[in-house]
Scaffold this motif. Structure first.
Motif, PDB file in Angstrom:
ATOM      1  N   LYS A 184       0.822  -1.202   0.000  1.00  0.00           N
ATOM      2  CA  LYS A 184       0.000   0.000   0.000  1.00  0.00           C
ATOM      3  C   LYS A 184       0.859   1.257   0.000  1.00  0.00           C
ATOM      4  CE  LYS A 184      -4.074  -1.992   2.068  1.00  0.00           C
ATOM      5  NZ  LYS A 184      -3.839  -3.245   2.694  1.00  0.00           N
ATOM      6  N   SER A 185       2.161   1.081   0.166  1.00  0.00           N
ATOM      7  CA  SER A 185       3.094   2.198   0.075  1.00  0.00           C
ATOM      8  C   SER A 185       4.316   1.712  -0.696  1.00  0.00           C
ATOM      9  CB  SER A 185       3.479   2.700   1.463  1.00  0.00           C
ATOM     10  OG  SER A 185       4.218   1.718   2.157  1.00  0.00           O
ATOM     11  N   SER A 186       5.296   2.588  -0.848  1.00  0.00           N
ATOM     12  CA  SER A 186       6.475   2.198  -1.607  1.00  0.00           C
ATOM     13  C   SER A 186       7.240   1.096  -0.868  1.00  0.00           C
ATOM     14  CB  SER A 186       7.378   3.407  -1.833  1.00  0.00           C
ATOM     15  OG  SER A 186       7.957   3.822  -0.621  1.00  0.00           O
ATOM     16  N   LYS A 203      10.279  -3.759 -10.918  1.00  0.00           N
ATOM     17  CA  LYS A 203       9.532  -3.372 -12.129  1.00  0.00           C
ATOM     18  C   LYS A 203       8.393  -2.419 -11.810  1.00  0.00           C
ATOM     19  CE  LYS A 203      10.513  -7.354 -14.995  1.00  0.00           C
ATOM     20  NZ  LYS A 203       9.971  -8.366 -15.875  1.00  0.00           N
ATOM     21  N   THR A 204       7.723  -2.634 -10.682  1.00  0.00           N
ATOM     22  CA  THR A 204       6.638  -1.737 -10.273  1.00  0.00           C
ATOM     23  C   THR A 204       6.836  -1.351  -8.819  1.00  0.00           C
ATOM     24  OG1 THR A 204       5.216  -3.553  -9.572  1.00  0.00           O
ATOM     25  CG2 THR A 204       4.973  -2.794 -11.846  1.00  0.00           C
ATOM     26  N   ASP A 205       6.396  -0.183  -8.484  1.00  0.00           N
ATOM     27  CA  ASP A 205       6.467   0.319  -7.115  1.00  0.00           C
ATOM     28  C   ASP A 205       5.407   1.399  -6.979  1.00  0.00           C
ATOM     29  OD1 ASP A 205       7.283   0.661  -4.522  1.00  0.00           O
ATOM     30  OD2 ASP A 205       9.332   1.263  -5.000  1.00  0.00           O
ATOM     31  N   ARG A 206       5.278   1.931  -5.793  1.00  0.00           N
ATOM     32  CA  ARG A 206       4.323   3.020  -5.571  1.00  0.00           C
ATOM     33  C   ARG A 206       5.084   4.294  -5.243  1.00  0.00           C
ATOM     34  NH1 ARG A 206      -1.269   1.846  -4.578  1.00  0.00           N
ATOM     35  NH2 ARG A 206      -1.631  -0.374  -4.781  1.00  0.00           N
ATOM     36  N   LEU A 231       3.660   2.961 -10.067  1.00  0.00           N
ATOM     37  CA  LEU A 231       4.602   3.417 -11.078  1.00  0.00           C
ATOM     38  C   LEU A 231       5.333   2.224 -11.686  1.00  0.00           C
ATOM     39  CD1 LEU A 231       6.211   6.249  -8.948  1.00  0.00           C
ATOM     40  CD2 LEU A 231       4.457   6.525 -10.685  1.00  0.00           C
ATOM     41  N   THR A 232       5.742   2.364 -12.943  1.00  0.00           N
ATOM     42  CA  THR A 232       6.536   1.333 -13.609  1.00  0.00           C
ATOM     43  C   THR A 232       7.351   1.981 -14.721  1.00  0.00           C
ATOM     44  OG1 THR A 232       6.510  -0.805 -14.706  1.00  0.00           O
ATOM     45  CG2 THR A 232       4.712   0.701 -15.235  1.00  0.00           C
ATOM     46  N   PHE A 265       9.885  -1.533   4.032  1.00  0.00           N
ATOM     47  CA  PHE A 265      11.040  -2.058   4.758  1.00  0.00           C
ATOM     48  C   PHE A 265      11.322  -1.219   6.001  1.00  0.00           C
ATOM     49  CE2 PHE A 265      12.486  -3.668   0.426  1.00  0.00           C
ATOM     50  CZ  PHE A 265      11.985  -4.931   0.656  1.00  0.00           C
ATOM     51  N   ARG A 266      11.215   0.088   5.866  1.00  0.00           N
ATOM     52  CA  ARG A 266      11.442   0.965   7.015  1.00  0.00           C
ATOM     53  C   ARG A 266      10.386   0.748   8.095  1.00  0.00           C
ATOM     54  NH1 ARG A 266      12.678   6.179   3.308  1.00  0.00           N
ATOM     55  NH2 ARG A 266      14.810   5.635   2.765  1.00  0.00           N
TER      56      ARG A 266
END
Length: 118
Positions: free
Chosen positions: A4-6, A90-93, A101-102, A11-12
């Motif tokens: 739901k987030s990057s 390949k994809t992230d937010r 985003l991609t 990880f943080r």
């Protein structure tokens, strides 16, 4: 995508949860000494302190890992909010507006078609 987030922020978040959990365990372990529960309280304090310390060390590893991933991430400008954000895989937010985003045109086209149909 299940995030739901990057990915870097995920990880943080796990690093923060491990830090807070480790501190909470150490504080709970200290209750055995503070409230003078005798020998059982001392054993409980040692066990909880060790588990809390392991949790804190794991959180340090997660933060280090997130930092290393962050340095090698591709920096792009989000088309929605116009801010610079980091892209892992390949994809992230977007870190700010959570837009998917991609950089792969094939994935972007498939996502747009699915969005229009659904």
């Amino acid at each position: 995508m299940r995030f739901k987030s990057s990915k870097v922020n995920e990880f943080r978040l796990w690093g923060l949860l491990l830090t807070m959990g480790g501190m909470l365990l150490m504080i709970l372990g200290l209750a055995g000494i503070v409230f003078n529960w005798g020998q059982a309280g001392k054993i409980m304090a040692v066990v909880f302190m060790i588990i809390g310390m392991i949790s804190m060390l794991l959180s340090m590893g997660v933060y280090f890992w997130a930092g290393m991933l962050s340095t090698s991430a591709t920096v792009i400008v989000c088309p929605e909010c116009g801010r610079q954000t980091k892209l892992l895989g390949k994809t992230d937010r977007c870190m700010y507006c959570k837009t998917i985003l991609t950089l792969d045109p094939k994935i972007a086209t498939e996502h747009n078609v699915q969005t229009e149909q659904g």
